[in-house]
Design a protein around this motif. Structure first.
Motif, mmCIF file in Angstrom:
data_model
loop_
_atom_site.group_PDB
_atom_site.id
_atom_site.type_symbol
_atom_site.label_atom_id
_atom_site.label_comp_id
_atom_site.label_asym_id
_atom_site.label_seq_id
_atom_site.Cartn_x
_atom_site.Cartn_y
_atom_site.Cartn_z
ATOM 1 N N VAL A 276 0.833 -1.206 0.000
ATOM 2 C CA VAL A 276 0.000 0.000 0.000
ATOM 3 C C VAL A 276 0.870 1.260 0.000
ATOM 4 C CG1 VAL A 276 -1.605 1.345 1.421
ATOM 5 C CG2 VAL A 276 -2.045 -1.062 0.991
ATOM 6 N N MET A 277 2.043 1.213 0.645
ATOM 7 C CA MET A 277 2.954 2.364 0.612
ATOM 8 C C MET A 277 3.392 2.659 -0.815
ATOM 9 S SD MET A 277 3.632 4.079 3.408
ATOM 10 C CE MET A 277 5.271 4.761 3.217
ATOM 11 N N ASP A 278 3.632 1.612 -1.616
ATOM 12 C CA ASP A 278 3.978 1.821 -3.027
ATOM 13 C C ASP A 278 2.819 2.503 -3.757
ATOM 14 O OD1 ASP A 278 6.393 0.523 -2.556
ATOM 15 O OD2 ASP A 278 5.594 -1.438 -3.123
ATOM 16 N N GLN A 279 1.596 2.066 -3.464
ATOM 17 C CA GLN A 279 0.420 2.667 -4.107
ATOM 18 C C GLN A 279 0.289 4.140 -3.710
ATOM 19 O OE1 GLN A 279 -3.044 0.256 -3.224
ATOM 20 N NE2 GLN A 279 -1.919 -1.650 -3.598
ATOM 21 N N CYS A 280 0.507 4.437 -2.420
ATOM 22 C CA CYS A 280 0.414 5.823 -1.953
ATOM 23 C C CYS A 280 1.446 6.702 -2.665
ATOM 24 C CB CYS A 280 0.613 5.896 -0.444
ATOM 25 S SG CYS A 280 -0.779 5.259 0.514
ATOM 26 N N ALA A 281 2.644 6.153 -2.889
ATOM 27 C CA ALA A 281 3.678 6.923 -3.584
ATOM 28 C C ALA A 281 3.253 7.211 -5.012
ATOM 29 C CB ALA A 281 4.991 6.155 -3.558
ATOM 30 N N ARG A 282 2.690 6.222 -5.678
ATOM 31 C CA ARG A 282 2.249 6.440 -7.065
ATOM 32 C C ARG A 282 1.099 7.442 -7.133
ATOM 33 N NH1 ARG A 282 3.442 0.729 -7.370
ATOM 34 N NH2 ARG A 282 1.265 0.186 -6.928
ATOM 35 N N LYS A 283 0.267 7.477 -6.090
ATOM 36 C CA LYS A 283 -0.851 8.406 -6.057
ATOM 37 C C LYS A 283 -0.409 9.825 -5.705
ATOM 38 C CE LYS A 283 -5.077 9.918 -5.961
ATOM 39 N NZ LYS A 283 -5.763 10.227 -7.223
ATOM 40 N N GLY A 284 0.773 9.969 -5.118
ATOM 41 C CA GLY A 284 1.253 11.280 -4.716
ATOM 42 C C GLY A 284 0.794 11.707 -3.341
ATOM 43 N N VAL A 285 0.467 10.717 -2.470
ATOM 44 C CA VAL A 285 0.074 11.016 -1.094
ATOM 45 C C VAL A 285 1.290 11.574 -0.357
ATOM 46 C CG1 VAL A 285 -0.766 10.025 1.064
ATOM 47 C CG2 VAL A 285 -1.694 9.230 -1.117
ATOM 48 N N SER A 286 1.105 12.654 0.378
ATOM 49 C CA SER A 286 2.256 13.272 1.043
ATOM 50 C C SER A 286 2.409 12.858 2.500
ATOM 51 C CB SER A 286 2.157 14.800 0.971
ATOM 52 O OG SER A 286 0.970 15.252 1.592
ATOM 53 N N GLY A 287 1.318 12.358 3.138
ATOM 54 C CA GLY A 287 1.387 11.963 4.540
ATOM 55 C C GLY A 287 0.591 10.708 4.792
ATOM 56 N N VAL A 288 1.078 9.894 5.739
ATOM 57 C CA VAL A 288 0.435 8.617 6.061
ATOM 58 C C VAL A 288 0.405 8.447 7.577
ATOM 59 C CG1 VAL A 288 0.704 6.109 5.970
ATOM 60 C CG2 VAL A 288 1.012 7.449 3.900
ATOM 61 N N VAL A 289 -0.746 7.996 8.101
ATOM 62 C CA VAL A 289 -0.848 7.555 9.492
ATOM 63 C C VAL A 289 -1.113 6.062 9.459
ATOM 64 C CG1 VAL A 289 -2.160 7.710 11.642
ATOM 65 C CG2 VAL A 289 -1.721 9.774 10.307
ATOM 66 N N ILE A 290 -0.227 5.290 10.066
ATOM 67 C CA ILE A 290 -0.341 3.827 10.019
ATOM 68 C C ILE A 290 -0.819 3.329 11.371
ATOM 69 C CG2 ILE A 290 0.866 1.656 9.573
ATOM 70 C CD1 ILE A 290 2.851 3.218 7.861
ATOM 71 N N ILE A 291 -2.069 2.897 11.426
ATOM 72 C CA ILE A 291 -2.645 2.318 12.644
ATOM 73 C C ILE A 291 -2.162 0.889 12.839
ATOM 74 C CG2 ILE A 291 -4.814 1.842 13.860
ATOM 75 C CD1 ILE A 291 -4.508 4.778 13.276
ATOM 76 N N SER A 292 -1.888 0.207 11.749
ATOM 77 C CA SER A 292 -1.543 -1.221 11.773
ATOM 78 C C SER A 292 -0.399 -1.514 12.733
ATOM 79 C CB SER A 292 -1.136 -1.679 10.375
ATOM 80 O OG SER A 292 -2.079 -1.270 9.413
ATOM 81 N N ALA A 293 -0.542 -2.622 13.470
ATOM 82 C CA ALA A 293 0.527 -3.120 14.343
ATOM 83 C C ALA A 293 1.234 -4.266 13.627
ATOM 84 C CB ALA A 293 -0.055 -3.560 15.672
#
Length: 893
Positions: A276-293
């Motif tokens: 999903v981080m790769d997908q966010c990079a391709r989308k141009g997302v600038s910030g991420v909050v990761i709840i996942s443990a």
């Protein structure tokens, strides 16, 4: 910009727009990347770098530019993406001049990412690397039309010289003059970090990746909280299975979202997060909050996933909170952001909270709700692979909505950086910190008194004190302090008035106040006369003022009004025991407060359940914090007063001792014997090094035979002290022969020490003896440094002899010491009266001791290879007679 070490060769740099990029040394394996980089540059950018229309780069040039053979050639590159897609987007070199103290620097930044601060970041890191190679000056040759690079150099803060000849500017940078550079570097770092946090706390649109239709699951709860909380922008559920969630159109992948996505909240199994981080990079997302443990907290496999996740964030320049976070909140009405798995958005307030622990974050939010305390922002930073508490502090420093900052910390990534930021912030607003891990799991081996006495929790105490951070021990204490600091003006002094309707609680409050160092002094005569006019005869007019249990609300209010106008007090605690109806007392108190426009700190204590539902306000509309128990109220006032006092103190500065000769100090610290004794300098070298730093040291001569010892004794003059020439054996074991009066005694003494050396069994590692003149008088003091693996050098001072061995009468501060730190350290010593002059003993030269401490810290700053040092004893003589180091040990890396 800010640099964060990711691994030894890779640094994450935060740019002025809040995004990140990685910097690392360029190596020969980067030849193809450099070649591709060159041909991506526009003709104009190539011309500005090389001074002519360069359209071709040769294989020989590629070899030279990627050689990275420091100190002759060194290059940092800024890179994006990872693996086979990794590419150079900027590069900065130095090329060493023949004098080997000057290096020429040059930079190229790819056209499309210019003006974002990358050139400045490369300059900063080249400048940071230069001292390791004794490079003292940079030189740059720049075309006059290269205005962007000229601006980088001129805005850097370095002291520069500028000449023009043959159509080129020559700029010189003195790397030793860094005061203005460091100020500007800190400001650049502040802007960059603030921008990165702002991107996450103030997004315009959010994608919830892993959203669920079930609000009882974490993924469903995040979506529900965003929608119910009234987030101001669009929310895009991303889930592979459903076409809509909560009536909102959903998407199978974040790349399918038709609009821009500022922030992605990820709640997926750990194994899926990486893709999903790769997908966010391709989308141009600038910030991420990761709840996942399931990352760094979950064993070796989790740590490996976290390492890969960190690398992806670094390669893509995405700012990340988490993983293992419970989310973020922002109560600003313009945003109304609740991207968390916690409960509803708390009321809007002026307290901002950062926590390492998600579980504790839930507790903090629940406590806020129960005590009706509003917040500005909340951030659970979890495993903090990117954004840390330091970044949050940078943002909250200038945030107009934040008046008080609360931190729950489990560890420090960069304590020196935390200290630098916190020192700046606490001049404006308070930081209250709860630091876990006070206890030591076990003792650790130490080779000195300093190492045995210093511990990580002592370092935390020193760090917080020097930075003005309020340290608390419990959650309750944290919020008690926060209520006072967020709602009331700071007390101007320690003078506390106690107004009560019951004697017992008043006594408890007075006892607590005295124990905290507050003053419960008598009220002014005018106030006592005024109180006597309407209080019953049996009432106490002293401090605490007891209006008696029969007092009505009106009487309570009249007494309060009289005390509030007393210029002899700085703060007041109003204690109401539940003898009469609580609301009656509250009504009288509120009437008095409504007429009070002064600036005293007012605190209330209503000793029964339900007091948290009451509300009292002054005429200035300041809420009056209400506590259940007197001790809580006193403790909160103590923290407010301590913080207020800190803000009145001058910040101080790290003094510079320009007379130190680097070449002379090198001859002492580069002794060949260091390698044979585990890194310890010979005693005469240690004392010689101290002298070079202006710390007076006793004359010391080495001797390797009885004849040499006699000669040394003659030169020193009898009587002399003789001891084993041993950096290994501690002073406790290496007992000296004191007061040798003749050549015969020196010869016999030498034989005795030779015999002792053989009994100890250390052989040639303690070759010879040292001789010193006999030093009389003075108070023994110990100075020491222990190197903490997290906090760095911890400086210690204490009284010597039995005071340090038996009583452990010592005080600590973190290095580097500022000019006001010695005063505080000495004030913490129980034996300080022995230095000031006690029961007829002469006062000692405390000023000389303070200067020795500052010069001691300068020694540690200039020679970072020092791993431990102890001066024991430093003899402090009578006032104006100075001090003298008699014995000392230094351990080098």
């Amino acid at each position: 910009m800010t640099g964060i070490d990711i691994e030894p060769s890779i640094i994450r740099v935060i740019l002025r727009d809040g995004q990140s990029i990685k910097i690392r040394p360029i190596t020969p394996v980067d030849r193809d990347k450099l070649k591709a980089f060159f041909y991506r540059l526009s003709p104009l950018t190539r011309y500005l770098r090389f001074g002519f229309m360069k359209n071709y780069i040769s294989e020989r040039e590629l070899d030279y530019f990627t050689a990275n053979n420091p100190p002759d050639v060194f290059a940092y590159g800024a890179l994006k993406d990872k693996g086979e897609d990794e590419k150079i987007v900027a590069i900065g070199w130095w090329f060493l001049a023949p004098n080997r103290r000057t290096a020429e620097i040059a930079f190229i930044v790819e056209d499309k990412i210019q003006l974002r601060g990358i050139g400045t970041a490369l300059l900063e890191h080249l400048a940071a690397a230069a001292p390791k190679y004794r490079i003292k000056r940079f030189v740059a040759h720049v075309l006059p039309e290269n205005t962007k690079m000229l601006a980088v150099f001129e805005d850097s803060g370095f002291q520069t010289g500028k000449l023009q000849y043959e159509g080129t500017y020559e700029l010189t940078f003195d790397l030793r003059q860094q005061d203005e550079y460091l100020k500007r570097q800190a400001q650049r770092e502040h802007i960059a970090c603030s921008s990165g946090v702002c991107r996450i706390l103030y997004p315009k649109s959010i994608a919830v990746i892993g959203a669920s239709t079930n609000p009882d699951t974490p993924s469903g709860l995040v979506l529900k909280n965003l929608l119910v909380g009234g987030f101001s922008g669009p929310v895009f559920p991303v889930i592979p299975k459903d076409d809509s969630v909560e009536g909102i159109c959903s998407y199978r992948r974040v790349e399918q979202v038709p609009e821009e996505v500022d922030l992605a909240v990820i709640i997926l199994p750990a194994a899926e997060v990486l893709e999903v981080m790769d997908q966010c990079a391709r989308k141009g997302v600038s910030g991420v909050v990761i709840i996942s443990a399931g990352f760094g907290e979950a064993g070796s496999r989790g740590r490996e996933k976290q390492r890969i996740l960190r690398e992806k964030a670094l390669a893509y320049g995405i700012r990340v909170i988490g993983p293992n976070s419970i989310g973020i909140m922002n109560t600003d009405p313009r945003t109304c952001l609740n991207a968390s798995i916690a409960g509803p958005l708390p009321p809007c307030g002026n307290v901002s909270i950062g926590t390492h622990s998600g579980a504790l974050g839930m507790v903090l939010l629940d406590y806020l709700k129960r005590n009706n305390i509003g917040i500005a922002h909340f951030a659970s930073i979890g495993n903090r692979i990117d954004i840390s508490s330091n970044d949050l502090l940078e943002f909250w420093e200038d945030d107009e909505h934040t008046k008080v900052i609360l931190l729950y910390l489990e560890s420090f990534g960069n304590p020196r950086k935390f200290s630098r930021i916190a020192r700046r912030i606490t001049r404006k607003k308070p930081i209250i910190a709860l630091k876990a891990g006070r206890s030591e799991a076990g003792g650790r081996a130490a080779s000195s008194h300093t190492g045995a006495l210093a511990g990580s929790d002592i370092a935390v105490d020193a760090l917080f004190r020097q930075a003005g951070v309020i340290r608390v021990n419990t959650i309750e204490e944290m919020f008690n302090a926060a209520k006072n600091l967020s709602q009331q003006p700071l007390p101007n002094g320690p003078r506390l008035a106690i107004l009560t309707n019951a004697g017992g609680p008043g006594v408890l409050a007075a006892d607590a106040a005295i124990s905290y160092g507050l003053s419960v002094s008598p009220l002014s005569e005018a106030t006592r006369r005024k109180l006597a006019q309407f209080l019953p005869e049996e009432a106490s007019l002293e401090n605490p003022v007891d209006v008696m249990e029969t007092a009505t609300g009106e009487l309570f209010g009249k007494a309060l009004a009289a005390i509030l106008n007393d210029e002899a007090i700085d703060a007041i605690i109003i204690i109401n025991a539940p003898v009469r109806p609580q609301l009656e007392a509250a009504s009288g108190i509120q009437k008095a407060l409504a007429r009070y426009k002064g600036g005293k700190t007012v605190t209330a204590c209503f000793m029964m359940s339900g007091s948290d539902k009451m509300e009292l306000r002054t005429a200035s509309n300041n809420l009056v914090p209400i506590y259940v128990f007197p001790e809580e109220a006193v403790q909160a006032l103590f923290h407010a007063y301590t913080y207020s006092r800190y803000r009145t103190l001058e910040e101080g500065e790290v003094p510079a001792f320009s007379e130190v000769d680097e070449e002379k100090t090198r001859k002492y610290r580069e002794s060949p014997e260091v390698h044979t004794v585990g890194g310890w300098l010979p005693p005469e070298n240690t004392l010689g090094l101290l002298k070079e730093y202006g710390i007076p040291a006793v004359e010391t001569k080495a001797a390797y035979s009885a004849e040499e010892a006699v000669k040394a004794a003659r030169e020193i003059g009898f009587p002399v002290v003789m001891k084993l020439r041993s950096p290994v054996v501690t002073p406790d074991t290496n007992r000296a022969l004191i007061g040798l009066q003749s050549e015969d005694e020196v010869i016999l003494g030498y034989k005795e020490l030779e015999s002792r050396r053989d009994r100890i069994g250390l052989g040639k590692v303690i070759d010879g003896v040292i001789l010193q003149p006999l030093v009389k008088g003075g108070q023994e003091v110990i100075l020491g440094m222990s190197l903490d693996p997290v906090f760095g050098p911890i400086v210690m001072v204490g009284l010597g002899s039995i005071h340090v061995k038996l009583m452990k009468d010592v005080a600590f501060s973190l290095h580097p010491l500022r000019d006001r730190d010695p005063d505080y350290m000495l004030s913490q010593l129980k034996g300080l009266p022995l230095l000031e002059g006690w029961q007829g003993s002469p006062p000692r030269d405390i000023n000389a001791l303070k200067e020795a401490l500052l010069r001691f810290s300068a020694l540690l700053e200039d020679i970072p290879e020092i791993r431990a040092v102890e001066i024991n004893p430093l003899m402090v003589f009578n006032r104006d007679m100075g001090a003298l180091a008699v014995d000392a040990r230094i351990l080098m890396a």
